[in-house]
Write a protein that holds these residues in place. Structure first.
Motif, mmCIF file in Angstrom:
data_model
loop_
_atom_site.group_PDB
_atom_site.id
_atom_site.type_symbol
_atom_site.label_atom_id
_atom_site.label_comp_id
_atom_site.label_asym_id
_atom_site.label_seq_id
_atom_site.Cartn_x
_atom_site.Cartn_y
_atom_site.Cartn_z
ATOM 1 N N PHE A 9 0.834 -1.197 0.000
ATOM 2 C CA PHE A 9 0.000 0.000 0.000
ATOM 3 C C PHE A 9 0.874 1.254 0.000
ATOM 4 O O PHE A 9 0.542 2.258 -0.633
ATOM 5 C CB PHE A 9 -0.914 -0.032 1.229
ATOM 6 N N SER A 10 2.042 1.176 0.688
ATOM 7 C CA SER A 10 2.976 2.314 0.714
ATOM 8 C C SER A 10 3.405 2.692 -0.685
ATOM 9 O O SER A 10 3.663 3.855 -0.971
ATOM 10 C CB SER A 10 4.240 1.951 1.490
ATOM 11 N N ALA A 11 3.497 1.680 -1.528
ATOM 12 C CA ALA A 11 3.981 1.947 -2.878
ATOM 13 C C ALA A 11 2.934 2.668 -3.721
ATOM 14 O O ALA A 11 3.238 3.151 -4.802
ATOM 15 C CB ALA A 11 4.391 0.649 -3.556
ATOM 16 N N ILE A 12 1.695 2.756 -3.224
ATOM 17 C CA ILE A 12 0.700 3.528 -3.978
ATOM 18 C C ILE A 12 0.111 4.676 -3.180
ATOM 19 O O ILE A 12 -0.769 5.373 -3.654
ATOM 20 C CB ILE A 12 -0.453 2.634 -4.513
ATOM 21 N N THR A 13 0.604 4.913 -1.959
ATOM 22 C CA THR A 13 0.101 6.083 -1.250
ATOM 23 C C THR A 13 1.258 6.872 -0.680
ATOM 24 O O THR A 13 2.349 6.341 -0.489
ATOM 25 C CB THR A 13 -0.877 5.715 -0.120
ATOM 26 N N GLY A 14 1.014 8.141 -0.418
ATOM 27 C CA GLY A 14 2.107 9.006 0.006
ATOM 28 C C GLY A 14 2.184 9.230 1.495
ATOM 29 O O GLY A 14 3.090 9.878 1.980
ATOM 30 N N SER A 15 1.226 8.690 2.254
ATOM 31 C CA SER A 15 1.179 9.099 3.649
ATOM 32 C C SER A 15 1.210 7.909 4.599
ATOM 33 O O SER A 15 0.507 6.920 4.410
ATOM 34 C CB SER A 15 -0.071 9.948 3.872
ATOM 35 N N LEU A 33 6.113 2.600 6.841
ATOM 36 C CA LEU A 33 6.708 2.430 5.519
ATOM 37 C C LEU A 33 6.133 3.435 4.526
ATOM 38 O O LEU A 33 6.759 3.757 3.524
ATOM 39 C CB LEU A 33 6.454 1.008 5.004
ATOM 40 N N GLY A 34 4.933 3.932 4.831
ATOM 41 C CA GLY A 34 4.221 4.810 3.907
ATOM 42 C C GLY A 34 5.040 5.968 3.371
ATOM 43 O O GLY A 34 4.875 6.379 2.230
ATOM 44 N N SER A 35 5.908 6.510 4.206
ATOM 45 C CA SER A 35 6.668 7.685 3.768
ATOM 46 C C SER A 35 8.054 7.339 3.267
ATOM 47 O O SER A 35 8.697 8.146 2.609
ATOM 48 C CB SER A 35 6.795 8.688 4.903
ATOM 49 N N LEU A 36 8.537 6.143 3.614
ATOM 50 C CA LEU A 36 9.887 5.798 3.199
ATOM 51 C C LEU A 36 9.850 5.174 1.798
ATOM 52 O O LEU A 36 10.650 5.488 0.933
ATOM 53 C CB LEU A 36 10.474 4.796 4.203
ATOM 54 N N ILE A 37 8.871 4.271 1.608
ATOM 55 C CA ILE A 37 8.698 3.696 0.285
ATOM 56 C C ILE A 37 7.960 4.708 -0.579
ATOM 57 O O ILE A 37 6.912 5.204 -0.191
ATOM 58 C CB ILE A 37 7.886 2.382 0.382
ATOM 59 N N PRO A 38 8.505 5.068 -1.720
ATOM 60 C CA PRO A 38 7.838 6.068 -2.550
ATOM 61 C C PRO A 38 6.525 5.552 -3.135
ATOM 62 O O PRO A 38 6.390 4.330 -3.251
ATOM 63 C CB PRO A 38 8.853 6.317 -3.665
ATOM 64 N N PRO A 39 5.601 6.437 -3.504
ATOM 65 C CA PRO A 39 5.625 7.900 -3.344
ATOM 66 C C PRO A 39 5.477 8.320 -1.887
ATOM 67 O O PRO A 39 4.979 7.537 -1.085
ATOM 68 C CB PRO A 39 4.412 8.342 -4.154
ATOM 69 N N SER A 40 5.890 9.519 -1.602
ATOM 70 C CA SER A 40 5.913 9.935 -0.215
ATOM 71 C C SER A 40 5.765 11.443 -0.078
ATOM 72 O O SER A 40 6.510 12.210 -0.659
ATOM 73 C CB SER A 40 7.237 9.486 0.396
ATOM 74 N N LEU A 41 4.758 11.857 0.699
ATOM 75 C CA LEU A 41 4.530 13.290 0.930
ATOM 76 C C LEU A 41 5.720 13.939 1.607
ATOM 77 O O LEU A 41 6.078 15.067 1.306
ATOM 78 C CB LEU A 41 3.341 13.478 1.872
HETATM 79 NA NA NA Z 1 4.567 5.658 0.056
#
Ligand code: NA
Ligand code: NA
Lengths: 171, 338, 447
Positions: free
Chosen positions: C122-128, C164-172
């Motif tokens: 999910f981190s790989a498709i969300t920025g937060s 992981l949400g912010s470390l794995i791109p995309p990331s706000l």
């Molecule tokens: Na992300």
């Protein structure tokens, strides 16, 4: 800070039509800008980009996406605060601190309101536009932003009154 | 006042630039600042705010007119209406010698009455000018003729973008930083660029053909000063500012000519095994390109007239100056080589 | 007034307001407004003239703010936030978890592993990070509790996985970092991949070890999946796979720019949701509403910070401070260690975006002055901010998980649950600090 709502302060009351409209407009603007970019990516791959000045149109829509919801976000007290130092303050004190926050907000957005008013006026007088195929004039977007700042100041004033009187919130 | 000796207070000029504090344009600005200090005997010094930290490129004209900064790099593109006259410098006028073009455009901006009026109205004083050097195309395939431009996906900007579109190209807008992957993946085939930026952005690694159009320059960006700050300078300091700013034009032209030639040679020779091939249009095709540019210029003249600016007179003055400096160069060569 | 004295006064005033619970955006914004007004009104050695100072003050306020909100590249922020919310509403996230669950069923702590892997996907498709924690929290935590997992593991794994949400791109956080440091968003995204993958692998290992050592935390479910079921599960992964392809194709292969990738992937997510009839109009409206409100909140704070940066840069206080620091002859490694400790401590109390905008104006000149790579430093800072999301007393991810678990699970339990993961985070952090290549290899390959 955090998703925990502050029990010391009144829960948000009714939002004005304009505040709710701002959020709706922002959502629609986001979908529109998403479509513009997608359409251009696809049409560019197949043939050529069909929406002219897409970068400028998206920038204009971003004004709505960002500034549309700010009055409602403020009404819901969603702005991030540092709470660690004031966790033990009682309800009355908490309300006074909130008032300080509203005053600071009014002053900050007051500066921005004045700044954007001057910006709008100047663009209106010089007839300045964005260089591109559509020659989009600069003043409408700036006027919209100015109105958004006026709206948030009004909302902060209502919050100030609510927290000062300890009463229920009403727009 | 009175007879007591008074130490002249040093003037610090707060300068806002949109770009990074490295590269040849930044070095040239530093040269300008050093010369000011030296020739004013330490009276004048410049405090630089690089990278748009104080004012972005878009905001610089307004920031100068209100005194956020005393001086700064103004880009005409962002204020097509307020600096309508000055935007003449970005138009595709057959004018690709760096020194001739820059000198002519500096003279026009500094001395033409209509330009002066425009700058006065914006509450700024014009000091000096930059140039990008001649416009070229860098492409992933050989583009040798106007016919090749038809349907070609080209990243271009400003009036040259409009001119290329008029020649049948499919013009895309994107920032120079996005061009490398776009050329690499085939999203675009060509990019409108100048030799130094092709090298700086390493575009030669993914596109190995440069079509040398030598088609005018981008010159609507220069050094401006807040009008009040300029007026507040002592008579002596103002003369120093004017003299250094005029010399800056020659300095800038020399830097650009040397650098563009060096960058061109380096890329033709090849860097890390990646080299470019230079293509040129035939005389007939280049004439078509210049004629197309003329249409754009005519459009500008008309829009200027509609806005109450005598565009035709301004253009005539500019063309006369180009002719005069071209003649001077033919007779005496560049000033630094005399 | 002396500009540097003014800067110190304004800094003091802003800190005071910050302590008094004034929203960070107002503290920074108002401090910047008053600071600019004083700066322009009161030239050194003269008397204040506010009427004169107001003109440049309003000019810089107007143009800086407008340039920030009238911005094409920054549309990436609402688009990537929106992608996460739409993916949740369109049940793309649920499918991801369901499919992973089938494949990890035999491993010790299989459901927790599926949750963490789900967070990674999910981190790989969300920025937060918070979006990540709240989406996975709502889906995975109840599922784990239902299967008899101990609340510590059930909540801790998702709270940690959410970071992981912010470390794995995309990331706000990378986008905001890029704005304030003038670095390429793409390079920062690329730099986050290996450290993100390393963290993900570490979390999985942590779960396996924990479940082996203390089998009672993760009872093996009686479910056994047939080969056909496992193949069918793979079929549920296509929406995430497709979105991933769009983002990867856009950002890493250069078919389009990161901003375009954000827009196209959001369009694709909406289309998938509508086509499969999982995304209702109500769900869509809900996702959009949350998205634009979060966007407004982020931009107001970033706006205040942007103005504050302009003021600070005008006073030239940071070069002076840097000169002083370098004059003390402190060892660069010691300086980095000091920065790390500073972020860990401040991360206990403050929100990540707040920390980012408050500290970058001072950190970046410092880090640059010592000659460190700003992309590498960006990864270090984002990892530190992620750690701050799960450290007590204020751990946003922990709060988010708390909000989607039953009332009998206390905050302390969740904080105890993340303890092991925090330990692992420190190991990964050390690796990022000591091996800059972890962050810099991929961006270097891409250019
Ligand atoms: Na992300
Ligand atoms: Na924390």
């Amino acid at each position: 800070m955090g998703p925990l709502s502050d029990p010391g302060l009144g829960t948000p009351g009714r939002h004005t039509l304009l505040e709710r409209g701002g959020v709706t407009a922002a959502g629609l603007a986001l979908v529109t800008l998403c479509l513009i970019v997608t359409l251009n990516v696809i049409s560019r791959a197949l043939w050529r980009a069909v929406v002219p000045d897409d970068i400028l149109l998206v920038s204009e829509l971003m004004l709505i996406v960002i500034l549309g919801p700010i009055a409602l976000v403020t009404a819901e007290r969603e702005h991030i605060e540092v709470t660690v130092f004031t966790e033990r303050v009682g309800q009355g004190g908490r309300r006074l601190l909130a008032c300080l926050g509203h005053l600071a907000g009014i002053a900050f957005f007051g500066f921005l309101l004045a700044a954007f008013w001057k910006l709008t006026l100047k663009s209106w007088q010089t007839g300045e536009f964005y260089d591109g195929l559509l020659a989009i004039p600069q003043w409408p977007g700036q006027a919209l932003a100015t109105a958004a700042f006026a709206g948030i100041i009004l909302r902060l004033a209502f919050l100030l009154r609510t927290d000062l009187t300890g009463g229920r919130e009403r727009p | 006042p009175g007879l007591a000796p008074r130490a002249e207070a040093a003037t610090v000029i707060r300068y806002a630039d949109y770009g990074p504090n490295r590269g040849s344009r930044a070095e040239a600005l530093q040269w300008w600042a050093d010369q000011l200090k030296q020739r004013s005997g330490g009276d004048l010094s410049v405090e630089f705010h690089w990278g748009g930290a104080l004012l972005s490129g878009k905001a610089t004209l307004n920031g100068l007119s209100t005194g956020v900064a005393d001086a700064g790099t103004v880009i005409g593109f962002f204020t097509p209406s307020e600096l309508r006259g000055y935007n003449l410098g970005d138009l595709p006028v057959d004018n690709s010698d760096e020194w001739v073009g820059l000198r002519a455009f500096y003279d026009l901006s500094k001395h033409n009455a209509a330009m002066k009026k425009e700058f006065d109205k914006a509450n700024v004083a014009y000091l000096s000018n930059f140039t990008t050097g001649p416009i070229q195309l860098i492409c992933t395939k050989a583009v040798k003729s106007v016919a090749d431009l038809s349907g070609l996906k080209i990243r271009a900007s400003g009036p040259y973008g409009k001119a290329l579109a008029a020649l049948g190209a499919d013009v895309q807008r994107m920032s120079q930083a996005d061009v490398y992957p776009a050329l690499d993946s085939g999203v675009i085939t060509c990019n409108q660029n100048y030799f130094y930026a092709m090298k700086a952005y390493k575009q030669y690694e993914v596109a190995s053909y440069v079509t040398e159009l030598d088609w005018g320059q981008n010159m609507s960006f220069g050094i401006f000063m807040n009008k009040d700050s300029y007026a507040a300078l002592s008579e002596k300091d103002r003369k120093v500012v004017d003299a250094v700013s005029s010399d800056f034009v020659d300095h800038m032209a020399q830097v650009m000519i040397d650098e563009l030639a060096a960058d061109r040679a380096a890329m033709v020779k090849g860097i890390d095994g990646k080299a470019i091939t230079i293509e040129k249009f035939s005389e007939a095709d280049r004439a078509k390109v210049v004629a197309d540019g003329k249409t754009q210029v005519d459009g500008w003249v008309k829009a200027a007239s509609d806005a109450g600016l005598d565009g035709a007179a301004l253009l005539a003055d500019y063309e006369a100056k180009i002719k005069a400096y071209a003649a001077e160069k033919a007779a005496k060569g560049y000033p630094w080589a005399r | 007034m002396d500009p540097q004295l003014l800067a110190l006064l304004v800094l003091g005033g802003a800190s005071l307001l910050l302590v008094l619970r004034v929203p960070i955006a107002y503290c920074l914004g108002l401090a910047a407004c008053l600071g600019l007004l004083l700066f322009f009104s009161w030239r050194p050695g003269g008397d204040p003239d506010f009427a004169r100072g107001l003109v440049p003050t309003l000019s810089i306020l107007g143009s800086t703010t407008f340039g920030f909100v009238h911005n094409f590249e920054l549309s990436m922020i609402p688009l990537f936030i929106g992608l996460g919310h739409v993916a949740y509403q369109a049940r793309i996230t649920t499918d991801l978890f369901d499919a992973l669950q089938v494949w990890t069923a035999r491993l010790p702590g299989g459901l927790a592993i599926a949750s963490v892997l789900g967070c990674g996907g999910f981190s790989a498709i969300t920025g937060s990070s918070v979006a990540c924690a709240s989406a996975m929290g709502r889906i995975a935590v109840p599922e784990m509790l239902r299967h008899g997992y101990k609340p510590t593991l059930a909540t801790g794994s998702v709270a940690a996985g959410g970071t992981l949400g912010s470390l794995i791109p995309p990331s706000l956080l990378f986008v905001i970092y890029a704005i304030f440091t003038d670095q390429s968003v793409k390079n920062l995204f690329l730099a986050g991949i290996l450290p993100g993958a390393l963290s993900l692998a570490g979390y999985v290992a942590t779960i396996v070890v924990w479940a082996k050592l203390q089998p009672s935390v993760a009872p093996r479910p009686a479910l056994a999946f047939t080969a056909a079921e496992r193949r069918a599960a793979l079929g549920k992964l296509w929406p995430v796979g497709l979105l991933l392809l769009v983002i990867v194709g856009g950002i890493y292969l250069g078919v389009f720019t990161p901003t375009e990738a954000a827009a196209v992937s959001l369009s694709v997510a909406i289309l998938i949701g509508l086509a499969r009839r999982h995304l209702t109009w109500t769900g869509m409206a809900e996702a959009l509403s949350v998205t634009v409100r979060q966007t407004a909140m982020i931009f107001v704070i970033a706006m205040g910070a942007k103005l504050f940066v302009s003021f600070i840069s005008l006073t030239r206080v940071t070069p002076a401070a840097l000169e002083w620091l370098q004059g003390t002859g402190a060892d660069p490694a010691l300086v980095v260690l000091g920065i790390v400790v500073f972020y860990v401590v401040i991360g206990m109390f403050l929100d990540s975006i707040g920390i980012l905008v408050l500290t970058l104006p001072f950190m970046v000149p410092l880090v640059e002055g010592y000659g460190f790579d700003l992309v590498w430093f960006g990864v270090v800072v984002v990892k530190l901010l992620e750690i701050g999301l799960i450290t007590p007393p204020i751990g946003l991810n922990v709060f988010v998980i708390k909000a989607c678990t039953p009332d009998n699970v206390g905050l302390e339990q969740i904080f105890r649950g993340v303890a092991l993961f925090l330990l692992l985070d420190l190991v990964v952090l050390a690796a990022i600090l000591l091996i800059p290549g972890l962050s810099l290899w991929i961006p270097a390959m891409a250019l």
